[in-house]
Design an enzyme around this catalytic site. Sequence first.
Site, PDB file in Angstrom:
ATOM      1  N   PRO A  41       5.952  31.393  81.757  1.00  0.00           N
ATOM      2  CA  PRO A  41       6.370  32.730  82.186  1.00  0.00           C
ATOM      3  C   PRO A  41       7.775  33.118  81.730  1.00  0.00           C
ATOM      4  CG  PRO A  41       6.331  31.203  84.040  1.00  0.00           C
ATOM      5  CD  PRO A  41       5.655  30.509  82.894  1.00  0.00           C
ATOM      6  N   ASN A  42       7.863  34.368  81.324  1.00  0.00           N
ATOM      7  CA  ASN A  42       9.112  35.045  80.947  1.00  0.00           C
ATOM      8  C   ASN A  42       9.662  34.607  79.586  1.00  0.00           C
ATOM      9  OD1 ASN A  42       9.368  36.601  83.449  1.00  0.00           O
ATOM     10  ND2 ASN A  42       9.703  34.610  84.406  1.00  0.00           N
TER      11      ASN A  42
ATOM     12  N   ARG B  93      16.332  37.980  77.333  1.00  0.00           N
ATOM     13  CA  ARG B  93      16.399  37.477  78.704  1.00  0.00           C
ATOM     14  C   ARG B  93      17.612  36.567  78.900  1.00  0.00           C
ATOM     15  NH1 ARG B  93      12.832  32.419  80.780  1.00  0.00           N
ATOM     16  NH2 ARG B  93      13.452  32.594  82.959  1.00  0.00           N
TER      17      ARG B  93
ATOM     18  N   TYR C 126      19.900  31.377  77.862  1.00  0.00           N
ATOM     19  CA  TYR C 126      18.790  30.970  76.994  1.00  0.00           C
ATOM     20  C   TYR C 126      19.035  31.229  75.508  1.00  0.00           C
ATOM     21  CZ  TYR C 126      16.425  30.620  81.474  1.00  0.00           C
ATOM     22  OH  TYR C 126      16.095  30.266  82.762  1.00  0.00           O
TER      23      TYR C 126
ATOM     24  N   ASN D 231       7.044  24.193  77.446  1.00  0.00           N
ATOM     25  CA  ASN D 231       8.111  24.759  78.259  1.00  0.00           C
ATOM     26  C   ASN D 231       7.397  25.599  79.307  1.00  0.00           C
ATOM     27  OD1 ASN D 231      10.192  26.041  79.507  1.00  0.00           O
ATOM     28  ND2 ASN D 231      11.219  26.689  77.616  1.00  0.00           N
TER      29      ASN D 231
ATOM     30  N   ALA E  31       9.429  28.526  84.930  1.00  0.00           N
ATOM     31  CA  ALA E  31       9.610  28.233  86.360  1.00  0.00           C
ATOM     32  C   ALA E  31       8.438  27.451  86.955  1.00  0.00           C
ATOM     33  CB  ALA E  31       9.817  29.531  87.129  1.00  0.00           C
TER      34      ALA E  31
ATOM     35  N   GLU F 245       7.905  17.555  77.547  1.00  0.00           N
ATOM     36  CA  GLU F 245       8.519  18.667  78.293  1.00  0.00           C
ATOM     37  C   GLU F 245       9.725  19.199  77.518  1.00  0.00           C
ATOM     38  OE1 GLU F 245      10.330  17.253  81.902  1.00  0.00           O
ATOM     39  OE2 GLU F 245      10.520  19.276  82.744  1.00  0.00           O
TER      40      GLU F 245
ATOM     41  N   HIS G 119      12.874  22.319  77.537  1.00  0.00           N
ATOM     42  CA  HIS G 119      13.611  23.438  78.148  1.00  0.00           C
ATOM     43  C   HIS G 119      14.789  23.806  77.255  1.00  0.00           C
ATOM     44  CE1 HIS G 119      11.388  22.934  81.843  1.00  0.00           C
ATOM     45  NE2 HIS G 119      11.661  21.649  81.790  1.00  0.00           N
TER      46      HIS G 119
ATOM     47  N   ARG H  40      21.606  23.222  86.823  1.00  0.00           N
ATOM     48  CA  ARG H  40      21.568  24.590  87.357  1.00  0.00           C
ATOM     49  C   ARG H  40      21.275  24.554  88.868  1.00  0.00           C
ATOM     50  NH1 ARG H  40      17.821  28.014  83.609  1.00  0.00           N
ATOM     51  NH2 ARG H  40      18.703  29.672  84.929  1.00  0.00           N
TER      52      ARG H  40
HETATM   53  C1  DQA Z   1      13.472  27.026  81.383  1.00  0.00           C
HETATM   54  C2  DQA Z   1      14.197  26.567  82.658  1.00  0.00           C
HETATM   55  C3  DQA Z   1      13.459  27.010  83.895  1.00  0.00           C
HETATM   56  O1  DQA Z   1      14.175  26.608  85.062  1.00  0.00           O
HETATM   57  C4  DQA Z   1      13.334  28.516  83.920  1.00  0.00           C
HETATM   58  O2  DQA Z   1      12.562  28.926  85.041  1.00  0.00           O
HETATM   59  C5  DQA Z   1      12.772  29.071  82.660  1.00  0.00           C
HETATM   60  C6  DQA Z   1      13.229  28.521  81.394  1.00  0.00           C
HETATM   61  C7  DQA Z   1      14.268  26.684  80.110  1.00  0.00           C
HETATM   62  O3  DQA Z   1      13.691  26.696  79.040  1.00  0.00           O
HETATM   63  O4  DQA Z   1      15.491  26.450  80.181  1.00  0.00           O
HETATM   64  O5  DQA Z   1      12.006  30.007  82.677  1.00  0.00           O
HETATM   65  O6  DQA Z   1      12.234  26.344  81.308  1.00  0.00           O
END
Ligand code: DQA
Length: 146
Positions: free
Chosen positions: A11-12, A19, A24, A76, A79, A100, A102, A109
């Site tokens: 998501p997002n 964003r 990011y 990735n 959230a 995984e 990120h 954080r």
């Molecule tokens: C994320 C870190 C997550 O905590 C966050 O909700 C994201 C992006 C990252 O790539 O840093 O959406 O996965």
Amino acid sequence: MTDTVYVLNGPNLNLLGLREPAIYGSTTLDEIAGMLEDRGRELGLAIDMRQTNYEGMLIDWMHEAQAEGAKAVLINAGAYTHTSIALLDAARAIATPVIEVHLSNPKERESFRHTSYIGEAAAATFEGHGADSYRLALEHVAATFA
Ligand code: DQA
């Protein structure tokens, strides 16, 4: 046949570049896909890059990765990383290695980002390197999984 690596984005992440760039970065998901395809070509790996805002879609794609014989899944999960036992179960349900990824380092954080469910099943985690986290994860796949 060229081995394929599924790169699943949650998501997002479709809004990357716009964003919260201070967290990011300004690189878009399409640019990350292009960078991975270039690096994958050098490493002999094809990239299947996808993004969804839906948790169940990520699960379906993880199942598909195994069914299609993918070499690995880079994920990735956004959230959902911090909330989804279903994604953890999916990672455990498939034999395909799950890595995984990120952009930020969630462990530096807010405390609600410190738990990673999918991390419990991940063969490795790359975080905190911005878009390079994806490249490092891909290089790890090439170096680790025959
Ligand atoms: C994320 C870190 C997550 O905590 C966050 O909700 C994201 C992006 C990252 O790539 O840093 O959406 O996965």
